[in-house]
Design a protein around this motif. Structure first.
Motif, short mmCIF file in Angstrom:
data_model
loop_
_atom_site.label_atom_id
_atom_site.label_comp_id
_atom_site.label_asym_id
_atom_site.label_seq_id
_atom_site.Cartn_x
_atom_site.Cartn_y
_atom_site.Cartn_z
N CYS A 108 -29.13 22.63 10.97
CA CYS A 108 -30.24 22.11 10.17
C CYS A 108 -31.15 23.24 9.70
N LYS A 109 -31.49 24.13 10.61
CA LYS A 109 -32.38 25.25 10.26
C LYS A 109 -31.75 26.15 9.21
N ILE A 110 -30.46 26.43 9.36
CA ILE A 110 -29.75 27.27 8.38
C ILE A 110 -29.71 26.57 7.02
N ALA A 111 -29.39 25.30 7.00
CA ALA A 111 -29.33 24.55 5.74
C ALA A 111 -30.69 24.54 5.05
N LEU A 112 -31.75 24.33 5.80
CA LEU A 112 -33.10 24.33 5.23
C LEU A 112 -33.46 25.70 4.68
N LYS A 113 -33.10 26.74 5.41
CA LYS A 113 -33.39 28.12 4.95
C LYS A 113 -32.63 28.43 3.67
N ARG A 114 -31.35 28.05 3.62
CA ARG A 114 -30.54 28.29 2.41
C ARG A 114 -31.10 27.52 1.22
N ALA A 115 -31.54 26.30 1.46
CA ALA A 115 -32.12 25.49 0.38
C ALA A 115 -33.38 26.17 -0.16
N GLU A 116 -34.19 26.69 0.74
CA GLU A 116 -35.41 27.39 0.33
C GLU A 116 -35.06 28.63 -0.51
N GLU A 117 -34.05 29.39 -0.07
CA GLU A 117 -33.63 30.57 -0.81
C GLU A 117 -33.08 30.20 -2.19
N PHE A 118 -32.31 29.13 -2.26
CA PHE A 118 -31.78 28.67 -3.55
C PHE A 118 -32.90 28.26 -4.50
#
Length: 183
Positions: A108-118
């Motif tokens: 979940c944390k990785i997915a949220l971080k990637r979404a923020e970067e995108f």
């Protein structure tokens, strides 16, 4: 969060809430997941692959393409076919059941971080596209002024800037007006 197994929904919700995540919606099929996400605008949607009405990959594709929410797939299927389909659908994380508390929270944390970067990259891209469009419009307007009034490039640019300041309009707006009125 969407999964057609109520026990799984309950387990995942419990893990997430214990770790401080807020679960704002639950459902048992892909269509409901998409509709719920459109209304609730969650930070992350967790989907199972095999669900009634619409599978998780198709739901993920809609959520990603329409930029409704980032998706984490949580599934019992680990075949290359499903993983490739998930990647093509824009899924940001893929977790195979059974999951542990640690693996779910990390995903979940990785997915949220990637979404923020995108989102940052998307905004930068839009800003660059706007800057390029503005530059093209100003160049075109300068060319029109140079030709029509026999101005140098510098004087044409200064004229656009002067009008921009006097009218409290952006140089892009002034360039568009010049192009519309003088071409």
């Amino acid at each position: 969060m969407a999964d057609d197994e109520p026990i799984t929904l309950l387990d995942i919700k419990e893990i997430l809430t214990e770790e401080g995540f807020m679960v704002i919606g639950e459902c048992e099929d892909g269509v409901s997941a998409v509709n719920l996400a459109k209304v609730l605008k969650p930070d992350l949607v967790i989907l199972d692959i095999k669900m009634p009405i619409m599978n998780g990959i198709d739901a993920a594709k809609i959520l990603s393409q329409e930029r409704i929410a980032p998706v984490l797939l949580l599934t019992a299927y680990s075949s290359d076919e499903f993983i490739n389909q998930a990647g093509a659908a824009g899924v940001l994380a893929y977790l195979v059941k059974p999951v542990t508390k640690n693996s779910l929270i990390a995903a979940c944390k990785i997915a949220l971080k990637r979404a923020e970067e995108f989102n940052v990259l998307r905004n930068e891209n839009l800003s660059l596209q706007d800057a390029l469009e503005t530059r093209k419009l100003i160049e075109r307007a300068k060319g029109i002024l140079e030709k029509k009034y026999l101005l140098s490039e510098e004087k044409a640019f200064n004229k656009i800037r002067q009008i921009s300041m006097e009218k409290c309009k952006s140089m892009k707006e002034v360039a568009k007006a010049i192009i519309l009125s003088l071409s």
